[in-house]
Design an enzyme around this catalytic site. Structure first.
Site, PDB file in Angstrom:
ATOM      1  N   GLY A 131       0.790  -1.230   0.000  1.00 36.47           N
ATOM      2  CA  GLY A 131       0.000   0.000   0.000  1.00 36.47           C
ATOM      3  C   GLY A 131       0.819   1.274   0.000  1.00 36.47           C
ATOM      4  CB  SER A 132       4.286   2.234  -0.838  1.00 39.72           C
ATOM      5  OG  SER A 132       4.445   1.655  -2.091  1.00 39.72           O
ATOM      6  CG  ASN A 133       1.816   3.144  -5.759  1.00 37.43           C
ATOM      7  OD1 ASN A 133       2.248   4.148  -6.317  1.00 37.43           O
ATOM      8  ND2 ASN A 133       2.393   1.955  -5.877  1.00 37.43           N
ATOM      9  CG  MET A 142      -1.172  -8.671  -6.001  1.00 39.11           C
ATOM     10  SD  MET A 142      -0.221  -7.909  -7.325  1.00 39.11           S
ATOM     11  CE  MET A 142       0.753  -9.311  -7.841  1.00 39.11           C
ATOM     12  NE  ARG A 143      -7.787 -12.271  -5.141  1.00 38.43           N
ATOM     13  CZ  ARG A 143      -7.633 -13.571  -5.324  1.00 38.43           C
ATOM     14  NH1 ARG A 143      -8.174 -14.177  -6.345  1.00 38.43           N
ATOM     15  NH2 ARG A 143      -6.947 -14.275  -4.457  1.00 38.43           N
ATOM     16  CG  LEU A 144      -6.274 -11.562 -14.290  1.00 40.05           C
ATOM     17  CD1 LEU A 144      -6.325 -12.824 -15.152  1.00 40.05           C
ATOM     18  CD2 LEU A 144      -5.953 -10.345 -15.151  1.00 40.05           C
ATOM     19  CG  ASN A 184      -2.932  -1.540 -12.834  1.00 38.02           C
ATOM     20  OD1 ASN A 184      -2.804  -1.551 -11.599  1.00 38.02           O
ATOM     21  ND2 ASN A 184      -2.238  -2.349 -13.618  1.00 38.02           N
ATOM     22  CG  HIS A 236       2.570  -2.981 -15.333  1.00 39.66           C
ATOM     23  ND1 HIS A 236       2.249  -4.176 -14.712  1.00 39.66           N
ATOM     24  CD2 HIS A 236       3.621  -3.242 -16.134  1.00 39.66           C
ATOM     25  CE1 HIS A 236       3.070  -5.116 -15.136  1.00 39.66           C
ATOM     26  NE2 HIS A 236       3.923  -4.578 -15.995  1.00 39.66           N
TER      27      HIS A 236
HETATM   28  C1  GRF Z   1       3.586  -1.333  -7.435  1.00 35.43           C
HETATM   29  O1  GRF Z   1       4.900  -1.576  -7.841  1.00 35.43           O
HETATM   30  C2  GRF Z   1       2.685  -1.268  -8.635  1.00 35.43           C
HETATM   31  O2  GRF Z   1       3.326  -0.810  -9.780  1.00 35.43           O
HETATM   32  C3  GRF Z   1       2.262  -2.689  -8.838  1.00 35.43           C
HETATM   33  O3  GRF Z   1       2.172  -3.220  -7.532  1.00 35.43           O
HETATM   34  C4  GRF Z   1       3.021  -2.503  -6.667  1.00 35.43           C
HETATM   35  C5  GRF Z   1       2.207  -2.079  -5.494  1.00 35.43           C
HETATM   36  O4  GRF Z   1       2.991  -1.578  -4.459  1.00 35.43           O
HETATM   37  N1  GRF Z   1       1.050  -2.750  -9.605  1.00 35.43           N
HETATM   38  P1  GRF Z   1       2.297  -0.942  -3.176  1.00 35.43           P
HETATM   39  O5  GRF Z   1       1.384  -1.992  -2.566  1.00 35.43           O
HETATM   40  O6  GRF Z   1       1.547   0.291  -3.601  1.00 35.43           O
HETATM   41  O7  GRF Z   1       3.415  -0.606  -2.232  1.00 35.43           O
END
Ligand code: GRF
Length: 205
Positions: free
Chosen positions: A15-17, A93-95, A110, A112
């Protein structure tokens, strides 16, 4: 005053984003509200982050359902009830199935960790590292029915230099994500994103 732009974040891990978005909203660089965190992992650190940030969570256990569509219908009801404007996937992490993808077409993004269409799917940073490319990066894209195939909204390049290793590359990629994702979310909040097929443009501020 107009009502705030309402975001739901989907995440399965660190969850850093998510955290970066929370902070970007707090410091005023994104004019929006995170209304809901959706997670398929009750124990993921992102759930604790949401709790600390005062964001409601909707946590579900995919194993409790026979089909993806079943839990997605429940998520869709949650999103509709909360009048979500934008779904932000951040390490979910799910489609996804058409249940959510079609409902939120053009309103689901999203991030990536590669320059798509190179290195889609899992472990994109490791894939780029192992391939030996000199330039990789990150992509923010709309979500469609495929795996990392939606129209590209923004990209940022990251160089792989002599002396880098997988860990230093991961750090650079994550730093780039933290710069770019809030900016893209703010474009949506301001209504600046224009989509025509695979061509996405950003109207001038
Ligand atoms: C990030 O690297 C993003 O690009 C990918 O999953 C990771 C999520 O990291 N889709 P976080 O959980 O936000 O730290």
């Amino acid at each position: 005053m107009s009502s705030p732009f309402r975001i739901a974040v989907f995440a399965s891990g660190q969850g850093s984003n998510f955290q970066t978005l929370v902070e970007a909203i707090q410091n005023g660089s994104v004019d929006a509200e995170i209304v809901l965190l959706v997670s398929d992992k009750a124990k993921a650190p992102v759930v604790e982050r949401a709790h600390k940030a005062g964001v409601d969570s909707y946590v579900f256990d995919p194993k409790a359902y026979a089909k993806r569509e079943e839990y997605e219908l429940e998520i869709a009801a949650e999103l509709e009830r909360r009048q979500i404007d934008l779904v932000v996937l951040a390490g979910y992490m799910r489609l996804l199935t058409p249940v959510l993808v079609d409902r939120y077409a053009g309103r689901m993004i999203n991030i990536h960790p590669s320059l798509l269409p190179s290195f889609p799917g899992k472990d994109a940073i490791g894939q780029a590292w192992n391939y030996g490319v000199k330039i990789t990066g990150i992509t923010v894209h709309l979500v469609d029915g495929g795996m990392d195939t939606g129209a590209v909204i923004a990209q940022k390049a990251v160089e792989i230099r002599d002396g880098d290793n997988l860990e230093s590359l991961e750090e650079k990629i994550h730093a780039a994500e933290k710069e770019l994702y809030p900016v893209v979310v703010s474009w949506f909040a301001k209504g600046l994103v224009h989509v025509e097929g695979r061509k996405v443009s950003v109207l001038q501020n």
